[in-house]
Design an enzyme around this catalytic site. Structure first.
Site, PDB file in Angstrom:
ATOM      1  N   ASP A 157     -31.755 -15.776 -57.798  1.00  0.00           N
ATOM      2  CA  ASP A 157     -30.509 -16.541 -57.830  1.00  0.00           C
ATOM      3  C   ASP A 157     -30.644 -17.780 -58.706  1.00  0.00           C
ATOM      4  O   ASP A 157     -31.755 -18.179 -59.099  1.00  0.00           O
ATOM      5  CB  ASP A 157     -30.144 -16.942 -56.393  1.00  0.00           C
ATOM      6  CG  ASP A 157     -28.648 -16.889 -56.142  1.00  0.00           C
ATOM      7  OD1 ASP A 157     -27.880 -17.081 -57.109  1.00  0.00           O
ATOM      8  OD2 ASP A 157     -28.261 -16.669 -54.990  1.00  0.00           O
TER       9      ASP A 157
ATOM     10  N   ASP B 294     -19.724 -13.316 -55.795  1.00  0.00           N
ATOM     11  CA  ASP B 294     -19.832 -13.597 -54.357  1.00  0.00           C
ATOM     12  C   ASP B 294     -18.551 -13.199 -53.638  1.00  0.00           C
ATOM     13  O   ASP B 294     -18.443 -13.395 -52.431  1.00  0.00           O
ATOM     14  CB  ASP B 294     -20.092 -15.090 -54.122  1.00  0.00           C
ATOM     15  CG  ASP B 294     -21.575 -15.427 -54.198  1.00  0.00           C
ATOM     16  OD1 ASP B 294     -22.388 -14.501 -54.328  1.00  0.00           O
ATOM     17  OD2 ASP B 294     -21.915 -16.626 -54.119  1.00  0.00           O
TER      18      ASP B 294
HETATM   19  C1  GLA Z   1     -25.611 -17.427 -53.854  1.00  0.00           C
HETATM   20  C2  GLA Z   1     -25.549 -15.931 -53.989  1.00  0.00           C
HETATM   21  C3  GLA Z   1     -25.251 -15.307 -52.652  1.00  0.00           C
HETATM   22  C4  GLA Z   1     -26.324 -15.705 -51.667  1.00  0.00           C
HETATM   23  C5  GLA Z   1     -26.450 -17.218 -51.603  1.00  0.00           C
HETATM   24  C6  GLA Z   1     -27.643 -17.646 -50.793  1.00  0.00           C
HETATM   25  O1  GLA Z   1     -24.366 -17.941 -53.538  1.00  0.00           O
HETATM   26  O2  GLA Z   1     -24.615 -15.537 -54.943  1.00  0.00           O
HETATM   27  O3  GLA Z   1     -25.165 -13.911 -52.762  1.00  0.00           O
HETATM   28  O4  GLA Z   1     -27.546 -15.131 -52.062  1.00  0.00           O
HETATM   29  O5  GLA Z   1     -26.579 -17.793 -52.897  1.00  0.00           O
HETATM   30  O6  GLA Z   1     -27.746 -19.003 -50.704  1.00  0.00           O
END
Ligand code: GLA
Length: 707
Positions: free
Chosen positions: A441, A505
């Site tokens: 990430d 997301d």
């Molecule tokens: C980001 C990612 C999510 C999740 C969060 C965890 O927002 O896109 O899918 O992994 O971080 O903190």
């Protein structure tokens, strides 16, 4: 001179380049079969009155010193001198469909080496490398790749976006004044995916000429579609540099990222199909030949609330649904109770996991699933042991307080100590645990990326690549997903060292329809992470049936993102059904030819995949909103073998249709739905199949099989 003209070809495309006395693209378009080098005499331009007295070409470096008055491809200076280079060819090397042209300006002490490759897929790759050949620092402010376009390229399509709303298409006419797209977010960004498609106005999925380009770069970029008053047009792409970021000592070289370009004579579909084939043949490297495993990701199920016993229960439930890879998301490392602390401290949280990760991993593996884990290595929270020990490790400018993003800051990967620390911690994670997959990430935008006071974003991006490269070499069996808040770091350069993208997301099926369609222009389905989310979507608080969620997630690399332990029977049955359906179809979905079908009603989206041998195809008809007209028209099915006949069947339909009911908006279903027919592909393509009236936010999955 005949030998100065080079013709590169693929099945679909021709590229004709004049190599000397300077490098210039003369033609980029539909493949030419009867062409001879003498033909180019027809392209010698007139010199209009009222401007410079000689022809001014748009050469590879778009030299302003030749009087073309467009944006030059090279900008820089050596303490105020050598700022307007004009490049002439000194060497040409051709090997099949690869061409290298070396040009030089001896006065400015600069050399430009341009590489072009026309792949069998039809995708053209191009990059420039600038070398300083004189004493004294040459400060480069811009270095671009330039591709001329014909006058009929007069409409631009590109993408804008933001967190939880990525890959939104927009269009604009290219008439007077150019179109510039700049991303300064420090990563590829969801704001502007680095691509533009420029075509003859009105170009659609299936109609019109279009020239598409994508810059493979995970940092800042500038793309430009330009038009001058002489009517000539061009596209230009470059990594964007901060002041003082690029200084070349004598003998040093700066390279542009690769520009990837694809021409289509008949709409966006062939452009995408060429990009997909290129990605599959030239970029994607999976550690093993195997189907893409269905995921269960814990994030929207439990967030930071990690209890190994409960997680093992989630894994058991997941396996029962047919899930093949179980991923522990954020929350597993020391002190990570929420998003305010602990980034940087890549040690297991022994309070949450007193017996280590091993029992969980063993449990997952005993259930026959792969194991994956989340990391965000480039980041640091001020509330972390790492920051308390090394406040100087931030990518920042001394004397300034930059804003935090999601309460976090960026680590300076240009500092070898930082790089080594991250490499050591990631190697611990991947070396000491049986990990198959890493969700990597990157959850903030980068402000003031300083290293020892100087701008260092390009170096930072390169160090990120290097970190992934070294880990990829050390742990070749591990797959990586590029996430970046979903959709924030999706491009061909990062794909060279990863295997999947988290597209967004936002798991709302309605939003995903648009996001995933946007992503499909440049990426094949197998790299697009698409999950069935909670019925009440966390990003939008909207609710969708399991059918609509399942069918929307089906056309990517599928997964489930929720807590299966808490779900009721009906939902669980749905997860299992769509997992099975995906597993049945993924061989086709992940290797076939992707089509987006033109439809006059923009509340209806149709996309499909046809197998390479054209034996079968699936098409998804999605009704996004209340239909514009009371009759939805016909689906005219592209891509089938027009010499063959196909059995038409419904693989999945909204509950209402599946029960044979007409529904509220339809008194009687189309005749063919009573008894699925066998039809010729020619008829299906030219006349089509009458569609049923669908309710908003529902979808119909059709199957076509050669008889
Ligand atoms: C980001 C990612 C999510 C999740 C969060 C965890 O927002 O896109 O899918 O992994 O971080 O903190």
């Amino acid at each position: 001179m005949e030998s100065d003209i080079v013709h590169l070809t693929s099945d679909s495309t021709s590229l004709i380049v004049r190599c000397a006395p300077f490098a210039e693209i003369l033609y980029w378009g539909q493949r030419l079969n009867g062409y001879s080098a003498d033909d180019v005499i027809s392209l010698g331009r007139a010199v209009p009155n009222g401007r410079v007295d000689v022809d001014a070409p748009v050469n590879f470096s778009a030299d302003s010193g030749r009087g073309s008055f467009g944006t030059p491809g090279v900008e820089g200076h050596r303490d105020g001198l050598d700022w307007s280079p004009v490049f002439n060819t000194i060497d040409v090397i051709q090997q099949g469909n690869q061409l290298t042209i070396v040009t030089q300006d001896p006065h400015a002490g600069l050399q430009l080496r341009s590489e072009l490759r026309l792949d069998d897929s039809g995708v053209l790759q191009m990059r420039n490398a600038l070398t300083s050949q004189k004493a004294g620092k040459y400060q480069v402010t811009r270095l671009a790749v330039t591709l001329p376009l014909p006058e009929r390229a007069d409409e631009v399509m590109a993408f804008h976006g933001r967190w939880i709303k990525e890959f939104q298409p927009h269009r604009t006419r290219l008439e007077h004044g150019g179109v510039i797209q700049e991303n300064r977010r420090g990563k590829t960004s969801s704001e502007y995916f680095p691509a533009m498609m420029i075509g003859h106005h009105g170009f659609s999925e299936q109609q019109g000429e279009v020239w598409g380009m994508h810059l493979g770069w995970s940092g800042n970029h500038r793309l430009r579609a330009d038009i001058k008053t002489d009517g000539r047009r061009l596209m230009q792409a470059e990594a964007l540099y901060f002041p003082g970021e690029q200084m070349l000592e004598q003998g040093e070289t700066l390279e542009t990222p690769w520009l990837y370009a694809s021409y289509s004579a008949s709409g966006l579909n062939p452009m995408s199909q060429q990009f997909h084939r290129f990605v599959r043949d030239q970029i994607l490297r999976f550690p093993a030949e195997k189907p893409r495993p269905v995921h269960l990701n814990t994030w929207e199920g439990i967030y930071f609330d990690h209890d190994p016993d409960y997680i093992m229960q989630m894994a058991t439930e997941s396996a029962a649904l047919g899930v093949e890879r179980f991923i522990i998301d954020d929350g597993w490392f020391r002190g990570r109770a929420d998003d305010r602390a602990a980034l940087g401290d890549w040690y297991l949280d022994e309070k949450k996991y007193p017996h280590g990760l091993k029992p969980v991993i063993d449990h997952v593996k005993n259930l026959g699933m792969e194991f994956g884990i989340w990391v965000e290595p480039e980041m640091i929270n001020l509330d972390s042991d790492l920051y308390r020990q090394h406040p100087e490790w931030l990518l920042a400018l001394p004397g300034y307080q930059q804003p935090s993003g999601r309460h976090q800051f960026v680590l300076d990967l240009n500092n070898p100590q930082v790089f080594d620390y991250l490499l050591e911690r990631m190697s611990w994670l991947l070396g000491e645990h049986d990990v198959d997959y890493v969700k990597w990430d990157m959850n903030r935008e980068i402000v003031q990326p300083g290293h020892q006071g100087r701008a260092a974003l390009t170096m930072q991006t390169q160090q990120f690549y290097r970190l992934l490269d070294v880990l990829g070499e050390r742990f070749p069996q591990v797959e990586f997903e590029s996430c970046a808040s979903g959709g924030g770091r999706i491009d061909y350069e990062v794909l060279k060292r990863s295997h999947r993208f988290w597209a967004s997301d936002n798991n709302d099926a309605l939003e995903r329809q648009i996001i995933q369609r946007g992503m499909s222009y440049f990426f094949p389905p197998e790299v697009m992470g698409s999950h069935i989310g909670n019925k009440l979507c966390h990003a939008t608080s909207r609710q969708h049936s399991i059918e609509f969620r399942g069918l929307t997630a089906l056309f990517g690399h599928m997964g489930i993102e929720l807590d299966p332990v808490k779900e009721g029977e009906a939902e669980r049955a749905g997860f299992a059904r769509y997992t099975r359906l995906h597993q049945k179809l993924r061989g086709l979905l992940h290797s076939g030819t992707v089509y987006r079908v033109d439809h006059p009603d923009d509340t209806i989206l149709i996309n499909g995949v046809v197998s390479q041998n054209q034996d079968q195809a699936v098409f998804l008809v999605s009704q996004l909103a209340m239909p514009t007209w009371s009759l939805p028209g016909n689906l005219r099915v592209p891509g089938l073998d027009t010499q063959a006949r196909y059995r038409v069947s419904i693989l999945d339909a909204p509950q209402l249709l599946a029960n044979g009911q007409p529904g509220h908006t339809m008194r009687k279903q189309p005749d063919w739905m009573q008894q699925p027919p066998e039809l010729s592909a020619e008829w299906l393509e030219k006349a089509g199949l009458a569609l049923p009236v669908l309710d908003p936010e529902s979808a119909l999955l059709l199957h076509f099989e050669r008889v």
